[in-house]
Design an enzyme around this catalytic site. Sequence first.
Site, PDB file in Angstrom:
ATOM      1  N   LYS A 170       0.832  -1.214   0.000  1.00 11.77           N
ATOM      2  CA  LYS A 170       0.000   0.000   0.000  1.00 11.77           C
ATOM      3  C   LYS A 170       0.865   1.262   0.000  1.00 11.77           C
ATOM      4  O   LYS A 170       0.627   2.189  -0.765  1.00 11.77           O
ATOM      5  CB  LYS A 170      -0.925   0.033   1.233  1.00 11.77           C
ATOM      6  CG  LYS A 170      -1.914  -1.118   1.302  1.00 11.77           C
ATOM      7  CD  LYS A 170      -2.915  -0.945   2.440  1.00 11.77           C
ATOM      8  CE  LYS A 170      -2.322  -1.000   3.834  1.00 11.77           C
ATOM      9  NZ  LYS A 170      -1.714  -2.293   4.191  1.00 11.77           N
ATOM     10  N   ARG A 182     -10.329   1.028   8.964  1.00 11.83           N
ATOM     11  CA  ARG A 182      -9.798  -0.301   9.261  1.00 11.83           C
ATOM     12  C   ARG A 182     -10.769  -1.129  10.094  1.00 11.83           C
ATOM     13  O   ARG A 182     -10.477  -2.284  10.380  1.00 11.83           O
ATOM     14  CB  ARG A 182      -8.504  -0.147  10.050  1.00 11.83           C
ATOM     15  CG  ARG A 182      -7.271  -0.690   9.342  1.00 11.83           C
ATOM     16  CD  ARG A 182      -6.062  -0.211  10.111  1.00 11.83           C
ATOM     17  NE  ARG A 182      -4.874  -0.966   9.911  1.00 11.83           N
ATOM     18  CZ  ARG A 182      -3.754  -0.454   9.394  1.00 11.83           C
ATOM     19  NH1 ARG A 182      -3.720   0.784   8.960  1.00 11.83           N
ATOM     20  NH2 ARG A 182      -2.681  -1.181   9.333  1.00 11.83           N
ATOM     21  N   ARG A 240      11.946  -4.846   5.502  1.00 10.78           N
ATOM     22  CA  ARG A 240      11.548  -3.501   5.084  1.00 10.78           C
ATOM     23  C   ARG A 240      12.356  -2.416   5.804  1.00 10.78           C
ATOM     24  O   ARG A 240      12.639  -2.519   6.991  1.00 10.78           O
ATOM     25  CB  ARG A 240      10.060  -3.336   5.394  1.00 10.78           C
ATOM     26  CG  ARG A 240       9.476  -2.040   4.976  1.00 10.78           C
ATOM     27  CD  ARG A 240       7.987  -2.149   4.786  1.00 10.78           C
ATOM     28  NE  ARG A 240       7.238  -2.198   6.037  1.00 10.78           N
ATOM     29  CZ  ARG A 240       5.911  -2.103   6.082  1.00 10.78           C
ATOM     30  NH1 ARG A 240       5.211  -2.004   4.973  1.00 10.78           N
ATOM     31  NH2 ARG A 240       5.300  -2.158   7.232  1.00 10.78           N
ATOM     32  N   ARG A 298      10.610  -0.278  11.117  1.00 10.17           N
ATOM     33  CA  ARG A 298       9.469  -0.013  11.984  1.00 10.17           C
ATOM     34  C   ARG A 298       9.502  -0.979  13.167  1.00 10.17           C
ATOM     35  O   ARG A 298       9.819  -2.154  13.004  1.00 10.17           O
ATOM     36  CB  ARG A 298       8.165  -0.209  11.187  1.00 10.17           C
ATOM     37  CG  ARG A 298       7.855   0.964  10.306  1.00 10.17           C
ATOM     38  CD  ARG A 298       6.668   0.723   9.417  1.00 10.17           C
ATOM     39  NE  ARG A 298       5.528   0.083  10.053  1.00 10.17           N
ATOM     40  CZ  ARG A 298       4.307   0.044   9.512  1.00 10.17           C
ATOM     41  NH1 ARG A 298       4.099   0.612   8.329  1.00 10.17           N
ATOM     42  NH2 ARG A 298       3.322  -0.566  10.130  1.00 10.17           N
ATOM     43  N   ARG A 322      -0.967  -8.183  13.333  1.00  2.41           N
ATOM     44  CA  ARG A 322      -1.519  -7.221  12.366  1.00  2.41           C
ATOM     45  C   ARG A 322      -2.305  -7.940  11.270  1.00  2.41           C
ATOM     46  O   ARG A 322      -3.319  -7.449  10.796  1.00  2.41           O
ATOM     47  CB  ARG A 322      -0.388  -6.378  11.767  1.00  2.41           C
ATOM     48  CG  ARG A 322       0.095  -5.291  12.746  1.00  2.41           C
ATOM     49  CD  ARG A 322       1.532  -4.887  12.512  1.00  2.41           C
ATOM     50  NE  ARG A 322       1.787  -4.291  11.239  1.00  2.41           N
ATOM     51  CZ  ARG A 322       2.977  -4.281  10.622  1.00  2.41           C
ATOM     52  NH1 ARG A 322       4.024  -4.859  11.204  1.00  2.41           N
ATOM     53  NH2 ARG A 322       3.121  -3.718   9.461  1.00  2.41           N
TER      54      ARG A 322
HETATM   55  P1  AMP Z   1       0.225   0.988   9.044  1.00  2.00           P
HETATM   56  O1  AMP Z   1       1.327   1.986   8.915  1.00  2.00           O
HETATM   57  O2  AMP Z   1      -0.975   1.328   8.203  1.00  2.00           O
HETATM   58  O3  AMP Z   1       0.690  -0.417   8.845  1.00  2.00           O
HETATM   59  O4  AMP Z   1      -0.287   1.082  10.570  1.00  2.00           O
HETATM   60  C1  AMP Z   1       0.584   0.798  11.634  1.00  2.00           C
HETATM   61  C2  AMP Z   1      -0.205   0.684  12.930  1.00  2.00           C
HETATM   62  O5  AMP Z   1      -0.847   1.936  13.206  1.00  2.00           O
HETATM   63  C3  AMP Z   1      -1.322  -0.332  12.946  1.00  2.00           C
HETATM   64  O6  AMP Z   1      -0.859  -1.656  13.223  1.00  2.00           O
HETATM   65  C4  AMP Z   1      -2.197   0.212  14.083  1.00  2.00           C
HETATM   66  O7  AMP Z   1      -1.621  -0.032  15.352  1.00  2.00           O
HETATM   67  C5  AMP Z   1      -2.116   1.714  13.819  1.00  2.00           C
HETATM   68  N1  AMP Z   1      -3.164   2.135  12.872  1.00  2.00           N
HETATM   69  C6  AMP Z   1      -2.982   2.599  11.603  1.00  2.00           C
HETATM   70  N2  AMP Z   1      -4.150   2.874  11.014  1.00  2.00           N
HETATM   71  C7  AMP Z   1      -5.114   2.569  11.923  1.00  2.00           C
HETATM   72  C8  AMP Z   1      -6.532   2.610  11.904  1.00  2.00           C
HETATM   73  N3  AMP Z   1      -7.227   3.035  10.818  1.00  2.00           N
HETATM   74  N4  AMP Z   1      -7.196   2.200  13.021  1.00  2.00           N
HETATM   75  C9  AMP Z   1      -6.530   1.783  14.111  1.00  2.00           C
HETATM   76  N5  AMP Z   1      -5.198   1.704  14.199  1.00  2.00           N
HETATM   77  C10 AMP Z   1      -4.484   2.087  13.107  1.00  2.00           C
END
Ligand code: AMP
Length: 223
Positions: free
Chosen positions: A19, A95, A134, A167, A178
Amino acid sequence: MSSDAAKVVALFGPPGSGKGTQAERIVEEFGYTHLSPGNMLREEIRQGTDLGREAESIMKAGKLVPDSVINPMVAGRIRQELAAGRRVLLDGYPRTIPQAEYMETALREIGSEVSVVFRLEIAIEALLSRLLGRLNCPKCGAIYHEQSKPPAAAGICDACGTELVKRSDDNEASVRQRMDAYRQQTEPILDRFAAQGKVALVEADRSPEAVYADICRRLRGAA
Ligand code: AMP
């Protein structure tokens, strides 16, 4: 659908499905504003804010941050961007079903809606190695991989010269958590968008260029 009509576009896919990489390209070519709550929260953590402190341990464990925190943070930004005449690319939002409902209401109030949802599909087995290798640029958001896309100088962003980081949630335990969160909480939203005819399936276990070509075709209204 012409690209003019696509004011709000969303990318869905499990962690590691690409993404962020696709978002970088879409933003560059089509001028969307990239809204990623994950990036917003990582920035809050870097700045040591209250919100960052609240989110940090939840994110590290691979769990979702509560809707009550995420919804106002993201929906407010979407409305701001649209009001300023910009188009929005959602990456990682909504989400959960309550987030999808909140967003729908917030958009409806301003006469808007999501135009298309790209569903990046990839087998879970392919994801672990993508995520564990990554590397991310904390400044410009560029994404690299130790094996498949190393930066020219080890550990340094090609685009802006910043030191790359891993990360803290790209470890095996968090990744599995996740993925569970994606399957249980996020995938059900796709049924909702599919019922509205808004889902575009994209086979994501291919080169970033091939995936992007499919997305572009749809965004330009040629598919
Ligand atoms: P990402 O960078 O999209 O992989 O998000 C990393 C982490 O941020 C996720 O595993 C959640 O802990 C938090 N997070 C990101 N987007 C959301 C969302 N829409 N709702 C809840 N937690 C989120």
